[in-house]
Design a protein around this motif. Structure first.
Motif, PDB file in Angstrom:
ATOM      1  N   GLY A   1     -33.606  45.161   7.862  1.00 25.79           N
ATOM      2  CA  GLY A   1     -33.887  46.036   8.987  1.00 25.79           C
ATOM      3  C   GLY A   1     -35.091  46.923   8.729  1.00 25.79           C
ATOM      4  N   LEU A   2     -35.224  47.422   7.499  1.00 26.22           N
ATOM      5  CA  LEU A   2     -36.373  48.262   7.165  1.00 26.22           C
ATOM      6  C   LEU A   2     -37.676  47.485   7.243  1.00 26.22           C
ATOM      7  N   ILE A   3     -37.642  46.226   6.803  1.00 22.28           N
ATOM      8  CA  ILE A   3     -38.844  45.392   6.899  1.00 22.28           C
ATOM      9  C   ILE A   3     -39.255  45.222   8.349  1.00 22.28           C
ATOM     10  N   GLU A   4     -38.288  44.906   9.205  1.00 19.38           N
ATOM     11  CA  GLU A   4     -38.607  44.719  10.626  1.00 19.38           C
ATOM     12  C   GLU A   4     -39.040  46.043  11.267  1.00 19.38           C
ATOM     13  N   LEU A   5     -38.450  47.146  10.849  1.00 23.44           N
ATOM     14  CA  LEU A   5     -38.835  48.460  11.364  1.00 23.44           C
ATOM     15  C   LEU A   5     -40.281  48.780  11.001  1.00 23.44           C
ATOM     16  N   ASN A   6     -40.642  48.511   9.746  1.00 24.85           N
ATOM     17  CA  ASN A   6     -41.993  48.821   9.274  1.00 24.85           C
ATOM     18  C   ASN A   6     -43.050  47.897   9.857  1.00 24.85           C
ATOM     19  N   THR A   7     -42.649  46.733  10.324  1.00 18.83           N
ATOM     20  CA  THR A   7     -43.606  45.794  10.924  1.00 18.83           C
ATOM     21  C   THR A   7     -43.558  45.816  12.439  1.00 18.83           C
ATOM     22  N   GLY A   8     -42.796  46.744  13.024  1.00 13.60           N
ATOM     23  CA  GLY A   8     -42.800  46.933  14.473  1.00 13.60           C
ATOM     24  C   GLY A   8     -41.863  46.040  15.255  1.00 13.60           C
ATOM     25  N   ASN A   9     -41.009  45.290  14.585  1.00 10.58           N
ATOM     26  CA  ASN A   9     -40.060  44.415  15.276  1.00 10.58           C
ATOM     27  C   ASN A   9     -38.742  45.179  15.464  1.00 10.58           C
ATOM     28  N   TYR A  10     -38.748  46.088  16.434  1.00  8.94           N
ATOM     29  CA  TYR A  10     -37.653  47.051  16.543  1.00  8.94           C
ATOM     30  C   TYR A  10     -36.327  46.424  16.967  1.00  8.94           C
ATOM     31  N   GLU A  11     -36.364  45.454  17.866  1.00 10.70           N
ATOM     32  CA  GLU A  11     -35.112  44.851  18.310  1.00 10.70           C
ATOM     33  C   GLU A  11     -34.420  44.110  17.164  1.00 10.70           C
ATOM     34  N   ILE A  12     -35.233  43.430  16.358  1.00  6.61           N
ATOM     35  CA  ILE A  12     -34.659  42.722  15.209  1.00  6.61           C
ATOM     36  C   ILE A  12     -34.156  43.722  14.176  1.00  6.61           C
ATOM     37  N   ALA A  13     -34.888  44.825  14.026  1.00  3.33           N
ATOM     38  CA  ALA A  13     -34.461  45.863  13.088  1.00  3.33           C
ATOM     39  C   ALA A  13     -33.105  46.428  13.488  1.00  3.33           C
ATOM     40  N   VAL A  14     -32.939  46.696  14.781  1.00  5.97           N
ATOM     41  CA  VAL A  14     -31.659  47.204  15.281  1.00  5.97           C
ATOM     42  C   VAL A  14     -30.539  46.220  14.968  1.00  5.97           C
ATOM     43  N   TYR A  15     -30.835  44.937  15.156  1.00  9.40           N
ATOM     44  CA  TYR A  15     -29.846  43.889  14.891  1.00  9.40           C
ATOM     45  C   TYR A  15     -29.383  43.950  13.429  1.00  9.40           C
ATOM     46  N   TYR A  16     -30.326  44.065  12.494  1.00  8.49           N
ATOM     47  CA  TYR A  16     -29.969  44.074  11.070  1.00  8.49           C
ATOM     48  C   TYR A  16     -29.218  45.350  10.683  1.00  8.49           C
ATOM     49  N   PHE A  17     -29.646  46.503  11.224  1.00  6.04           N
ATOM     50  CA  PHE A  17     -28.942  47.745  10.905  1.00  6.04           C
ATOM     51  C   PHE A  17     -27.501  47.707  11.415  1.00  6.04           C
ATOM     52  N   GLN A  18     -27.331  47.133  12.606  1.00  5.84           N
ATOM     53  CA  GLN A  18     -25.977  47.011  13.153  1.00  5.84           C
ATOM     54  C   GLN A  18     -25.135  46.057  12.311  1.00  5.84           C
TER      55      GLN A  18
END
Length: 246
Positions: free
Chosen positions: A211-228
């Protein structure tokens, strides 16, 4: 990984020695009470720290520290034998004294020699690997130590060597992913994290780092998915909640 052959041979050897001692105590009266006391002291104390159930799939039984107190029983038996020999063989006391002095001098020299291996954490792990390089957890611990003290190149060498020797050892794969993430190698870190999840999909930590990787690269929807996903694995995982809030 394979344990040294002596590890597997030690169990039947211990049974043999125990059998001989029991026979000796049963057959003769020589130091019977002292031997029984020493062995019972050893068995009762070692029995409380063996973690036999935890040993299934673990390594807790191999910790030397569990023997510190129990072995007082063995040393008690040894001291009684020495005292017996001292009193019985009066004419040979000089030989017994010389042998005892030599024995303690040898231990003193060996202790001084072993202090070099115990100089610091790195020297201790290196000494263990010099004796047996097929212990993946030692590579992981030494690499973590290097990483925590800023020696990231040395840490990466240990992680890479560990993964090369033990491609299925999850700890080295996951710890390498953290170092890759910290250094900004998101693509490589993601590969290791996904491999770690393939080995154990119940672990919350890889999901959080993905999730942090996706957050740092701007892929917010995927980041939310991983954090959840991480929160589903542990509803009290505060870091994942914090990251999800971001």
């Amino acid at each position: 990984f394979q344990m040294p052959a002596i590890f597997y041979l030690s169990f039947p050897a211990a049974l043999l020695v125990a059998g001989l001692v029991i026979y000796r105590v049963y057959k003769y009266t020589f130091l019977r009470k002292e031997i029984i006391l020493g062995f019972l002291f050893f068995l009762f104390n070692i029995g409380m720290v063996l973690h036999i159930l935890k040993f299934i799939g673990g390594h807790e039984m191999t910790a030397d520290r569990y023997g510190y107190i129990p072995f007082i029983g063995m040393y008690f038996i040894a001291s009684e034998v020495i005292v017996f020999a001292w009193n019985k063989f009066y004419s040979k006391r000089n030989i017994i004294t010389a042998a005892a002095i030599g024995y303690f001098i040898w231990f003193a020299v060996y202790t001084y020699y072993r202090n070099e291996a115990w100089r610091d954490t790195i020297s201790l792990y290196t000494d263990a690997l010099d004796k047996n390089e097929n212990i993946p957890i030692v590579y992981a611990h030494r690499a973590n130590y290097y990483r925590d003290f800023g020696k990231k190149q040395d840490a990466m060498k240990d992680y890479n060597h560990c993964v090369k020797l033990f491609p299925d050892y999850r700890k080295c794969i996951f710890e390498r992913a953290i170092l890759l993430y910290d250094e900004g190698y998101y693509k490589e870190a993601k590969i290791d994290l996904l491999n770690a999840l393939n080995m154990d999909s119940t672990d919350k930590l890889p999901y959080n780092y993905l999730g942090l990787i996706e957050l740092n690269t701007g892929n917010y929807e995927i980041a939310v998915y991983y954090f959840q996903k991480a929160i589903l694995r542990d509803s009290l995982y505060d870091y994942a909640y914090n990251n999800l809030g971001w």
